[in-house]
Scaffold this motif. Structure first.
Motif, PDB file in Angstrom:
ATOM      1  N   ASP A 195      10.526 -50.562 103.004  1.00 48.80           N
ATOM      2  CA  ASP A 195      11.380 -49.895 102.024  1.00 48.80           C
ATOM      3  C   ASP A 195      12.359 -50.879 101.396  1.00 48.80           C
ATOM      4  O   ASP A 195      12.611 -50.841 100.193  1.00 48.80           O
ATOM      5  N   GLN A 198      10.513 -53.193  98.873  1.00 50.75           N
ATOM      6  CA  GLN A 198       9.896 -52.602  97.683  1.00 50.75           C
ATOM      7  C   GLN A 198      10.554 -53.076  96.395  1.00 50.75           C
ATOM      8  O   GLN A 198       9.878 -53.325  95.391  1.00 50.75           O
ATOM      9  N   LEU A 202       8.575 -54.961  93.473  1.00 51.81           N
ATOM     10  CA  LEU A 202       8.492 -54.301  92.173  1.00 51.81           C
ATOM     11  C   LEU A 202       8.953 -55.213  91.048  1.00 51.81           C
ATOM     12  O   LEU A 202       8.277 -55.343  90.018  1.00 51.81           O
ATOM     13  N   PHE A 411       6.156 -46.980  93.652  1.00 55.41           N
ATOM     14  CA  PHE A 411       6.957 -46.648  94.817  1.00 55.41           C
ATOM     15  C   PHE A 411       7.776 -45.398  94.533  1.00 55.41           C
ATOM     16  O   PHE A 411       8.527 -45.343  93.559  1.00 55.41           O
ATOM     17  N   LYS A 413      10.307 -44.351  95.964  1.00 52.66           N
ATOM     18  CA  LYS A 413      11.737 -44.641  96.068  1.00 52.66           C
ATOM     19  C   LYS A 413      12.368 -44.765  94.693  1.00 52.66           C
ATOM     20  O   LYS A 413      13.507 -44.328  94.478  1.00 52.66           O
TER      21      LYS A 413
END
Length: 916
Positions: A195, A198, A202, A411, A413
């Motif tokens: 997490d 990410q 990205l 993602f 998130k």
């Protein structure tokens, strides 16, 4: 009272992805733009889904098109829509909320708090009590009665757009992170590590993809640009530079005058005709592609425009005497219906202004979708290749931000949290500048100074990483064939002299004047020529005329015929050799007046073409064209200073300048071109530190940072004195975007009570007698918000006049849409329920069915509230620093009203227009 996470419960539902009669590209665009108007619930992962009912699917009973009224649905309909399907919604890909901006039928997952009421109990309670008519606001729900309530005096503009709730997104992310950290096993630790990684993964992907798109654009446009002169016989896809291996003339490059038989034709005339025709074809092809991004907004939405044409008709809210217009609601509604629907093109212009507004939290969907990305990229190749006075650097920011928006889907998130998404979009926009100028540090500063609204330290580091990834990728791709990533590279070996300081200050001031005059000239041109009915109706005709004029004027002057990047490079380059013939920009002393004449003509032509080109319906940037105009003026000043220094070298004012040596040993005119280029761009965009660093990265000369910085400073002061608005501020104001500038604080002398509207019964829910409220009454209040243009507004909950909670309009709409029998249902609006319900250990194992009539999870029990006598500076800080959508107002502890962010922005704009 601290903000409770439970106040932001939001229920989402999935969709089946079934789009009838849609092409694959349309489906992709729908996925880009369709979603809910509020962020996903921070407790969504703790909720159990329940089975769907048949009533959930019956949500498209009426046919709506772009000319339909915002009030086209009766109160009995499950869904209230205000805009057509062409208007994008808010992206929440995994959970689509059925709201006023969608026309898609969807199968929804039902979620609610567990264990409050059983459904059977609530239905029996309704049957026992009957219809509680004393609580209802009498409203028949027909269109005639609705019209008058549509135009209230507190109605705000740009009503079908919403704004991000930054506080909610921050709380939602905190609960997500807390859930990850609670997992102590090895899988939980790996998930927590992934997490955290990410964001880095990205931004690296975004940087690489941005560099790849920039490579394609650079290579394709350079080849197409040379097609105006001829083509390569050994490989038709090669540009002239690659075909001839850098030479200016070679046998492999065939001019059009050689292709067409010239027995009876003049070769120059043939080349001229081919040049003009090719330019027109490329420009119009780019415009046709751009017009394919057409979006229609209904006439009832009071927006001026949504593009960069600067020629839109603005409908004033005040009469000729300066007073507020007091038309009746019916008259205002009728007037709005007589206006044609507004049309805008998301791929036109640079898009920097819109990116800036989106990053501030404004929801403007469809602007960063896949369809817009493809159209803008292809259109940009054609528009730059046509040779029009425009650049590709500004559109790179829009393209890179669109890549970032699409990449966020990798993602959840970032995909399901608008606040987190905007951190990534800030890095994406910066990478666009990094690949445009080959200046990664300048890109980071651009994100910090110009486009970003929320820029925490971790975002700064990730932005830097994204720009470095983009720059390294561009270095490996080598689009210019020079193993360099910069747009152009110049090196100044001769240091500047002390006597040139005055000339640098004058050059900076001139650049500021040119930038401010460009803004004024563009506005005048747009509001005269662009408002001609035929030009307004057929934007393709304007592109044809501009391309024709550009071709006719540009062909005969070498400095207007060159690509803008090559021209700026030639203007900024120092002189190694000096020709006695006077051709080129390195003349001897006696030939300087001839060069000055050529530069003056080129300056007039280029400046005029840049003014008329800005705002046409093609992808176009203003960065490099403004730098070229300034560079021409700066080179002119540089040669004047050079001539003056050579002729008066014996006066002792020029630090021992030797008139017998090379002309460049005294004064380097290219330095003046760079100073003026940066100063003019500063006058247009009001960028300062960013530009100084970009100019340093282009020249690599640490000795000349001081002249560059001095010229930019003077240009900023001069331009602000002549025209207070930058070109992007002008576009933001003209488009009525709810952009609350966090860099400029207005001078307030008022209190919150001065802008607080009176309390309307339609905007409150009173639970003094009972927390059970008829669903039909809630539906009427929710539709009233839509009629007032507040899709992202809220309904306050009062008990004995005391503010005890607030339910956001989108959440209320979704909760009502879940009900099977809306006419005979009472909804629980209590604010005194255990907020941890549904999140306790073992709650997932409960068998009791969740109750859709319990609206408690959607209620914010602690909305931000200020006293009515609060200074307006405090209100400004709350909206800017907290990112609030609305602020509740109290008087002596009693509820006194609600101020929406859009209404506050409107108030600030009125202050600015009145001169306060």
């Amino acid at each position: 009272m601290p903000k409770s996470i439970s106040s932001y419960h939001s229920v989402a539902r999935g969709y089946d992805g079934d789009y009838d009669d849609a092409t694959p590209l349309d489906n992709e665009e729908q996925l880009d733009t369709v979603s809910s108007t509020t962020p996903t619930s921070p407790t969504l992962t703790f909720r159990r889904g329940r089975k769907t009912h048949a009533s959930d699917n019956d949500l498209t009973r009426h046919t709506v098109n772009e000319r339909s009224s915002l009030l086209g649905h009766s109160h009995g309909a499950h869904s209230y829509r205000s805009v057509p399907a062409t208007t994008p919604g808010t992206p929440r890909p995994h959970s689509v909320r059925h709201n006023s901006q969608l026309q898609l039928s969807s199968v929804r997952l039902r979620h609610s708090r567990a264990g409050s009421f059983s459904r059977n109990f609530s239905q029996r309670l309704v049957n026992a009590l009957g219809a509680d008519t004393s609580r209802r606001v009498v409203n028949e729900g027909n269109l005639a009665n609705s019209k008058s309530s549509f135009w209230q005096d507190d109605r705000v503009w740009y009503d079908q757009f919403t704004s991000t709730d930054w506080v909610h997104d921050s709380i939602a992310d905190a609960y997500r992170v807390k859930a990850l950290r609670n997992r102590k096993d090895i899988r939980g630790r790996i998930a927590a590590w992934f997490d955290g990684a990410q964001g880095w993964i990205l931004v690296a992907i975004i940087g690489v993809l941005t560099a790849c798109v920039a490579y394609v654009v650079n290579v394709a446009e350079s080849t197409l640009f040379d097609y105006k002169e001829g083509y390569c016989t050994k490989a038709w896809y090669l540009s002239k530079k690659k075909c001839c291996d850098g030479a200016s003339i070679c046998d492999d490059w065939l001019h059009w005058s050689k292709v067409i038989r010239t027995d009876r034709l003049d070769s120059t005339g043939t080349q001229f005709a081919a040049f003009v025709v090719t330019m027109i074809i490329l420009a119009m092809a780019s415009s046709v592609l751009t017009l394919a991004s057409k979006t229609v907004i209904p006439s009832a939405v009071s927006l001026a425009t949504l593009d960069e044409n600067l020629g839109a008709d603005v409908h004033p809210a005040r009469d000729e005497e300066g007073g507020k217009r007091n038309l009746s609601p019916d008259a205002r509604f009728d007037a709005s219906q007589q206006r044609a629907p507004m049309v805008y093109y998301s791929a036109a212009g640079s898009g920097v202004a819109e990116v800036k507004v989106i990053l501030s939290g404004f929801v403007l969907h469809g602007y960063l979708g896949l369809r817009t990305l493809v159209i803008k990229t292809l259109g940009l190749i054609l528009s730059v290749a046509s040779g029009l006075s425009l650049g590709k650097e500004g559109p790179y920011v829009h393209i890179a931000t669109a890549i970032g928006n699409i990449a966020c889907r990798l993602f959840s998130k970032y995909n399901h949290n608008d606040g987190k998404r905007r951190e990534v979009l800030s890095a994406s926009a910066a990478s666009g500048v990094a690949v445009a100028f080959g200046a990664p540090i300048g890109g980071v500063l651009f994100g910090l100074e110009e486009v970003s609204y929320y820029f925490p330290p971790k975002t700064l580091f990730r932005t830097f990483f994204c720009c470095i990834a983009a720059a390294l990728s561009l270095k490996f791709l080598n689009p210019y064939g020079t193993n360099k990533i910069v747009l152009f590279e110049v090196r100044y070996l001769t240091d500047w002299k002390s006597f040139e300081m005055i000339a640098f200050i004058f050059t900076g001031a001139l650049g500021g004047v040119l930038g401010a005059l460009f803004i004024k000239a563009s506005r005048i041109w747009a509001r005269t020529f662009r408002r001609i009915s035929i030009i307004k109706k057929y934007p393709l005709l304007e592109v044809f005329l501009v391309a024709l004029i550009t071709g006719l004027l540009s062909f005969w002057n070498r400095y207007t015929k060159l690509p803008v990047a090559e021209l700026l490079f030639e203007l900024a380059s120092p002189c190694d050799t000096f020709t006695d013939g006077g051709d080129g920009l390195c003349p001897t002393e006696e030939h300087i007046p001839e060069v000055l004449k050529i530069l003056a003509i080129a300056f007039v032509i280029k400046a005029g073409l840049t003014v008329v080109t800005f705002g046409i319906k093609v992808p176009a940037g203003i960065y490099v064209p403004s730098m070229v105009v300034g560079g021409l003026a700066g080179r002119f000043i540089g040669h004047c200073v050079q001539l003056f220094a050579l002729r008066f070298a014996a006066s002792g004012l020029f630090d021992g300048c030797d008139p017998t040596g090379p002309p460049g040993s005294c004064v380097v005119p290219g330095v003046y071109a760079m100073v003026a280029a940066g100063a003019t761009m500063t006058g247009v965009t009001r960028l300062t530190v960013t530009l100084a660093v970009i100019l340093f990265e282009l020249t690599g000369s640490l000795d000349h940072v001081l002249p560059f910085s001095l010229g930019i400073l003077v240009a900023k002061w001069t331009a602000d004195a002549i025209e207070p608005l930058s070109i992007y501020d002008l576009l933001t104001d003209m488009n009525s975007y709810p952009f609350l500038d966090n860099k400029i604080r207005p001078v307030f002398t008022t209190e919150l009570g001065d802008i607080t509207p009176r309390v309307r019964e339609q905007r409150i829910v009173d639970i003094s007698e009972s927390p059970l409220v008829p669903a039909s009454e809630l539906r009427e209040k929710q539709e009233y918000l839509h009629m007032c243009g507040e899709i992202d507004g809220g309904i306050v909950i009062l008990r004995d006049g005391i503010l005890v909670g607030l339910i956001p309009g989108p959440d209320l709409e979704f909760a009502l849409d879940k009900l099977d029998n809306e006419e005979n249902t009472l909804c629980l609006m209590s604010t005194q329920v255990g907020w941890a319900a549904g999140r306790e250990t073992g709650a997932e194992d409960e068998e009791e069915e969740e109750d859709p009539t319990d609206f408690t999870p959607y209620i914010d029990p602690s909305p931000i509230a200020l006293d009515i006598h609060s200074p307006m500076d405090l209100v400004y800080e709350c909206f800017v620093k907290l990112g609030l959508r609305y602020v509740c107002v109290l008087r002596d502890g009693q509820y006194a009203g609600l101020v929406h962010k859009k209404a506050f922005v409107k108030y600030i704009k009125e202050l600015e227009s009145s001169g306060h």
